[in-house]
Design a protein around this motif. Structure first.
Motif, PDB file in Angstrom:
ATOM      1  N   SER A 193      43.058  41.116  37.729  1.00 40.60           N
ATOM      2  CA  SER A 193      43.307  42.163  38.720  1.00 40.60           C
ATOM      3  C   SER A 193      42.259  42.118  39.832  1.00 40.60           C
ATOM      4  N   ILE A 194      40.990  41.940  39.440  1.00 40.15           N
ATOM      5  CA  ILE A 194      39.904  41.845  40.422  1.00 40.15           C
ATOM      6  C   ILE A 194      40.122  40.647  41.345  1.00 40.15           C
ATOM      7  N   TYR A 195      40.443  39.524  40.741  1.00 36.84           N
ATOM      8  CA  TYR A 195      40.649  38.284  41.503  1.00 36.84           C
ATOM      9  C   TYR A 195      41.805  38.429  42.492  1.00 36.84           C
ATOM     10  N   SER A 196      42.902  39.007  42.034  1.00 40.14           N
ATOM     11  CA  SER A 196      44.081  39.156  42.896  1.00 40.14           C
ATOM     12  C   SER A 196      43.799  40.094  44.066  1.00 40.14           C
ATOM     13  N   LEU A 197      43.122  41.225  43.779  1.00 40.31           N
ATOM     14  CA  LEU A 197      42.791  42.177  44.836  1.00 40.31           C
ATOM     15  C   LEU A 197      41.834  41.558  45.845  1.00 40.31           C
ATOM     16  N   ALA A 198      40.856  40.798  45.354  1.00 38.40           N
ATOM     17  CA  ALA A 198      39.875  40.176  46.250  1.00 38.40           C
ATOM     18  C   ALA A 198      40.532  39.154  47.166  1.00 38.40           C
ATOM     19  N   ILE A 199      41.497  38.396  46.645  1.00 35.75           N
ATOM     20  CA  ILE A 199      42.220  37.419  47.468  1.00 35.75           C
ATOM     21  C   ILE A 199      42.908  38.121  48.632  1.00 35.75           C
ATOM     22  N   ILE A 200      43.562  39.238  48.340  1.00 35.21           N
ATOM     23  CA  ILE A 200      44.252  40.002  49.390  1.00 35.21           C
ATOM     24  C   ILE A 200      43.250  40.532  50.414  1.00 35.21           C
ATOM     25  N   MET A 201      42.142  41.072  49.920  1.00 33.65           N
ATOM     26  CA  MET A 201      41.171  41.711  50.805  1.00 33.65           C
ATOM     27  C   MET A 201      40.378  40.714  51.651  1.00 33.65           C
TER      28      MET A 201
END
Length: 325
Positions: A193-201
Motif C-alpha cells: 500500500s505504501i509503495y503504490s501510494l508513493a508511486i502515485i504521489m
C-alpha cells in the motif's frame, strides 16, 4: 551585466522636471512601484533564500544522518518550524495510528485538500463577481499565489517523505524492513500500500510541482521576458510590465531577471536532488555525502555563472548560502 541598478535611470526619467504636468500622477505611481519593488528585493528575497537554506539544512539531519555539534543543534531547533513536516506540525503522529502509511497518506492528501479549498474559493469569487471584474482578478491572483506558496514551502519535506517509501533495508536473516519505519515489513501488504501510494504521489509532487511551475512560466514566457521581443525596452520597464501582466505568478519570477524567469524550476530540481533523491543511498554513507556535495557544488557553480537575481546583492547572498550548504 544586467542588475537592479539599471532601474535607476528609469526612476530618474519618471521624476524629471521636464515631464508635463498631466503625467506627474502616472510617474509618481510608477516610481512608487519601483521603490516598493526594490525594498522587497532587498529584504523579502533574502528572507526567501534563508528560508530554503534552513529547510534544506534541517532535512540534512534526517536524510544524511549528520550529527551536528550540540550548540548548532540548539540553534537549528529555533527554526524547526521551517521544516514543515505536515504530519509532525499537525501533531498527527500521536492522534493517528498506522505508522508510516498514515504519515504518507496524511502528508500527501492534506495539501490536495487545501488546494481544493482554494479552487472552491476561486469558483465562488468568479460566480459572484464575474470573470472580467477587477475584484475577481485580485482574488484570483491572491489564490494562485497562495497555491504556489503552499506547494513551494511543502515541496522539500514531501519529496523526502515520498522517496523514503522506496528504501528498504535487508538483514542477515533474509528479512527486509522499511528504513524510515522498521515496523514495516517490505514483504507485507502494508508496504504494498505504501509503495503504490508513493508511486502515485511521485507524479503529484516531485515531478508534478516542478512541471507545473515550468508549464505556467513557459506559457507566459513572452510576458515574463518582454525584452526578448521588445529590444528597445529597458530593464526597469520590463520588470514593471511583467508585474502588471503576470502578477499571479509573481512568487515564482519576482526575484529574477526577465531572461531567467525559469530559475525557480531549477531551484526545485536542486532541492529534489539534495533532500529527496539522496534517500536511495545508504544513510550517512560516504557515497551519499559525496553525491550531496557534488550536487551542491554543481548548483553553486551554476548560480555563480548565471547570476540570475535582479539585485547583485541577492546573487552574492545566494552564492554565499549555497557555499554554506
Amino acid at each position: 551585466q544586467k542588475s537592479m541598478r539599471a532601474i535607476g535611470p528609469t526612476v530618474r526619467r519618471m521624476t524629471s522636471k521636464s515631464q508635463i504636468s498631466d503625467q506627474d500622477e502616472v510617474a509618481d505611481e510608477e516610481e512608487q512601484k519601483i521603490r516598493t519593488m526594490i525594498r522587497n528585493q532587498l529584504v523579502g528575497q533574502k528572507f526567501k533564500i534563508m528560508f530554503v537554506f534552513f529547510q534544506v539544512i534541517l532535512l540534512f539531519q534526517e536524510v544524511y544522518l549528520i550529527q551536528y555539534p550540540p550548540p548548532y543543534i540548539d540553534f537549528l531547533a529555533l527554526f524547526s518550524f521551517i521544516e514543515l513536516d505536515i504530519f509532525t506540525v499537525a501533531k498527527m503522529d500521536c492522534a493517528i495510528s498506522g505508522g508510516f502509511l498514515s504519515k504518507l497518506l496524511f502528508s500527501t492528501i492534506l495539501p490536495i485538500g487545501i488546494s481544493l479549498l482554494l479552487f472552491v474559493g476561486w469558483i465562488v469569487s468568479r460566480t459572484k463577481f464575474g470573470n472580467d471584474s477587477r475584484q475577481f482578478k485580485i482574488i484570483e491572483n491572491t489564490l494562485i499565489n497562495l497555491f504556489i506558496i503552499l506547494t513551494y514551502v511543502l515541496f522539500p519535506s514531501l519529496c523526502a517523505t515520498i522517496f523514503s517509501s522506496f528504501v528498504c533495508e535487508d538483514f542477515d536473516d533474509g528479512s527486509s524492513y522499511l528504513r524510515a519505519d522498521y515496523s514495516v515489513d517490505c514483504d507485507s501488504s502494508d508496504y504494498t500500500s505504501i509503495y503504490s501510494l508513493a508511486i502515485i504521489m511521485i507524479f503529484v509532487y516531485p515531478i508534478g510541482i516542478p512541471l507545473m511551475y515550468l508549464i505556467m512560466l513557459y506559457k507566459n514566457r513572452e510576458k515574463l521576458d518582454p525584452q526578448k521581443f521588445f529590444t528597445e525596452m529597458s530593464l526597469g520597464q520590463a520588470v514593471l510590465k511583467r508585474e502588471r501582466d503576470v502578477n499571479h505568478l509573481k512568487f515564482l519570477y519576482d526575484a529574477f531577471l526577465p531572461e531567467y524567469y525559469w530559475t525557480e524550476v531549477m531551484e526545485c530540481l536542486r532541492k529534489l536532488l539534495l533532500t529527496g533523491f539522496v534517500v536511495f543511498f545508504y544513510e550517512g554513507s560516504a557515497l551519499q555525502l559525496l553525491f550531496g556535495l557534488t550536487i551542491s557544488f554543481l548548483f553553486l557553480s551554476l548560480y555563480a555563472h548565471l547570476n540570475p537575481y535582479l539585485m547583485s546583492s541577492n546573487n552574492s547572498f545566494a552564492i554565499f548560502v549555497h557555499f554554506n550548504i
